[in-house]
Design a protein around this motif. Structure first.
Motif, short mmCIF file in Angstrom:
data_model
loop_
_atom_site.label_atom_id
_atom_site.label_comp_id
_atom_site.label_asym_id
_atom_site.label_seq_id
_atom_site.Cartn_x
_atom_site.Cartn_y
_atom_site.Cartn_z
N LEU A 308 0.86 -1.15 0.10
CA LEU A 308 0.12 0.11 0.09
C LEU A 308 0.64 1.26 -0.08
O LEU A 308 0.78 2.22 -0.85
CB LEU A 308 -1.10 0.00 1.37
CG LEU A 308 -2.05 -0.99 1.09
CD1 LEU A 308 -2.63 -1.13 2.44
CD2 LEU A 308 -2.96 -0.68 -0.08
N LEU A 309 1.95 1.51 0.80
CA LEU A 309 2.63 2.54 0.77
C LEU A 309 3.30 2.87 -0.35
O LEU A 309 3.51 3.81 -0.62
CB LEU A 309 3.68 2.30 2.34
CG LEU A 309 4.58 3.52 2.51
CD1 LEU A 309 3.52 4.65 2.82
CD2 LEU A 309 5.41 3.15 3.64
N THR A 310 3.93 1.64 -0.76
CA THR A 310 4.98 1.65 -1.83
C THR A 310 4.12 2.11 -3.30
O THR A 310 4.44 3.26 -4.12
CB THR A 310 5.77 0.66 -2.23
OG1 THR A 310 6.36 0.50 -1.00
CG2 THR A 310 6.50 0.51 -3.36
N SER A 311 3.00 1.69 -3.31
CA SER A 311 2.18 1.98 -4.64
C SER A 311 1.57 3.24 -4.48
O SER A 311 1.65 4.10 -5.53
CB SER A 311 0.88 0.91 -4.43
OG SER A 311 1.29 -0.46 -4.52
N LEU A 312 1.15 3.90 -3.29
CA LEU A 312 0.71 5.37 -3.47
C LEU A 312 1.88 6.14 -3.72
O LEU A 312 1.69 7.18 -4.22
CB LEU A 312 0.01 5.44 -1.98
CG LEU A 312 -1.15 4.82 -2.01
CD1 LEU A 312 -1.69 5.02 -0.41
CD2 LEU A 312 -2.47 5.32 -2.70
N SER A 313 3.01 5.92 -3.15
CA SER A 313 4.06 6.66 -3.10
C SER A 313 4.81 6.78 -4.80
O SER A 313 5.09 7.69 -5.36
CB SER A 313 5.37 6.18 -2.29
OG SER A 313 4.78 6.14 -1.04
N ILE A 314 4.78 5.50 -5.37
CA ILE A 314 5.06 5.74 -6.80
C ILE A 314 4.28 6.28 -7.79
O ILE A 314 4.63 7.13 -8.64
CB ILE A 314 5.14 4.27 -7.16
CG1 ILE A 314 6.34 3.18 -6.56
CG2 ILE A 314 5.10 3.85 -8.86
CD1 ILE A 314 6.37 1.97 -6.90
N LEU A 315 2.90 6.07 -7.22
CA LEU A 315 1.84 6.94 -8.13
C LEU A 315 2.15 8.52 -7.99
O LEU A 315 2.03 9.12 -8.87
CB LEU A 315 0.36 6.51 -7.73
CG LEU A 315 -0.26 5.24 -7.92
CD1 LEU A 315 -1.44 4.99 -7.71
CD2 LEU A 315 -0.19 4.94 -9.73
N LEU A 316 2.37 8.96 -6.76
CA LEU A 316 2.58 10.30 -6.64
C LEU A 316 3.91 10.56 -7.10
O LEU A 316 4.00 11.80 -7.59
CB LEU A 316 2.65 10.71 -4.99
CG LEU A 316 1.69 10.42 -4.08
CD1 LEU A 316 1.99 10.74 -2.62
CD2 LEU A 316 0.60 11.70 -4.58
N GLY A 317 4.90 9.89 -7.25
CA GLY A 317 6.18 10.12 -7.91
C GLY A 317 5.83 10.35 -9.54
O GLY A 317 6.65 11.02 -10.14
N ILE A 318 4.96 9.31 -10.04
CA ILE A 318 4.84 9.43 -11.48
C ILE A 318 4.02 11.03 -11.75
O ILE A 318 4.19 11.54 -12.65
CB ILE A 318 3.81 8.28 -11.86
CG1 ILE A 318 4.71 6.91 -11.91
CG2 ILE A 318 3.11 8.76 -13.36
CD1 ILE A 318 3.76 5.72 -12.01
N GLY A 319 3.03 11.04 -10.80
CA GLY A 319 2.40 12.44 -10.93
C GLY A 319 3.27 13.66 -10.96
O GLY A 319 3.33 14.69 -11.64
N LEU A 320 4.26 13.50 -10.02
CA LEU A 320 5.14 14.81 -9.76
C LEU A 320 6.13 14.85 -11.07
O LEU A 320 6.34 15.90 -11.53
CB LEU A 320 6.07 14.57 -8.63
CG LEU A 320 5.63 14.93 -7.36
CD1 LEU A 320 6.52 14.43 -6.21
CD2 LEU A 320 5.48 16.49 -7.21
#
Length: 376
Positions: A308-320
């Motif tokens: 959960l933590l890594t998935s959300l963080s990667i999605l935020l990284g893609i958005g950035l």
């Protein structure tokens, strides 16, 4: 998963810090991927995005366009072979152009280095236009140019003058992402390029209608089979042609090494964080085991937290990354490919999950009685 979400919310400050670090790492990975692709496009876009399957070069040319010279008659010979669906010759030459005519004093003082690529108008390797009209076989002095030249002030309808001569060309179309050897590409009829490139008698080494390479599309034909049918050639796929571009292998190798190092560093960081968290929660896991929770359940809880933590963080990284792309200067070489976003995103997630498994052994060894402080 329910327990994993509950703990993430309960200890949100701790997990926000870990997530923030993963966001920064993933942001850096995707930015490097885009910059790496952008640099590769500067050197090889004309080959990289060509629809060809195989490329024919002169023997011992090391798949390099500037080292290869083949007779133009070979194009027809190759096109008649079984398994070849399309064949087109091309020739290349580095040069410089002036915007306007020689009579224009302002233009005479501004030279732009370019890569001339001669092709047969209407062949399958002619790039797709973003504006204007395609090359016309009956118009020898028309060219289509890479869109990056628009940043230099060039536009459709402008006149280009070849530096060092009185040869003038008219821009009739614009193409996108077509560069070679870090120079914007100018496509023109093959015969016109030959007139310019081999203007000095004997410079074509006596080869009639010379071409640098022959790009082909095939149906089941391999490079080895084609090499056996024609003497004096070497045949490679698109990867071989890309590696033949000077500097491409060094550039791509450096960027790829940095990317994969970042991926494995992120896995190590996640592994360390969750190993420390696991050792801090020994008593909690002891209680869970004491009331009947199995090792598998506890391990699944930890892995679910990482997922959960890594998935959300990667999605935020893609958005950035996409937000950053919107504010980058127009001339910066940046090309973020969707397939690379998926590849590196899944790799980051997978390596993080693998890294979290380092804490599994410590969970299995937890004795509920010891963890609860009832035994030494």
């Amino acid at each position: 998963m329910f327990l994993a979400r509950k703990e993430l919310w309960f200890s949100k400050k701790r997990f926000l810090l870990i997530g923030f670090i993963i966001v920064l790492i993933s942001w850096l990975v995707f930015m490097l991927s885009g910059l790496g692709n952008g640099l590769s496009d500067l050197g090889t876009a004309a080959i990289r995005y060509s629809p060809m399957d195989l490329a024919i070069f002169e023997e011992e040319a090391e798949f390099t366009l500037s080292k290869s010279t083949l007779p133009g008659a070979m194009v027809d010979e190759v096109s008649q072979l079984d398994g070849v669906t399309e064949a087109a010759g091309l020739n290349t030459a580095i040069g410089a152009v002036l915007k306007g005519t020689l009579a224009d004093e302002e233009a005479a003082n501004k030279k732009t280095s370019v890569m001339f690529i001669g092709i047969e108008p209407g062949s399958f390797i002619e790039p797709r236009l973003v504006s204007g009209k395609p090359l016309n076989a009956d118009e020898e002095k028309q060219v289509i140019v890479d869109h990056s030249l628009a940043l230099e002030g060039f536009a459709i309808g402008d006149t280009l003058t070849l530096n060092g001569s009185e040869t003038e060309f008219e821009i009739v179309g614009m193409i996108e992402n077509q560069k070679l050897n870090h120079l914007p590409a100018i496509y023109l009829p093959l015969d016109t390029l030959r007139e310019v490139k081999y203007a000095v008698p004997g410079s074509d080494m006596g080869i009639e209608e010379a071409v640098s390479s022959i790009f082909i599309q095939v149906n089941g034909l391999t490079a080895e089979q084609l090499t056996e049918q024609i003497d004096g050639i070497e045949v490679g796929d698109k990867k071989a042609a890309l590696n033949g571009v000077p500097g491409y292998s060094a550039e791509s190798g450096t960027i790829n090494l940095m990317l994969w190092l970042l991926v494995f560093i992120s896995a190590f960081v996640v592994a360390v964080f969750f190993y420390v968290l696991t050792t801090q929660k020994t008593q909690q896991f002891g209680v869970m085991k004491a009331i009947g929770a199995s090792n598998g359940f506890v391990i699944l809880t930890v892995v679910s937290q990482v997922f959960l933590l890594t998935s959300l963080s990667i999605l935020l990284g893609i958005g950035l990354t996409y937000l950053t792309q919107m504010i980058l200067p127009e001339g910066m070489p940046f090309n973020l490919l969707t397939e690379h976003v998926v590849l590196y995103g899944l790799t980051l997630l997978g390596t993080s999950l693998l890294g979290s498994l380092f804490s599994v052994s410590s969970i299995i060894k937890i004795d509920p009685i010891t963890a609860l402080g009832r035994a030494e």
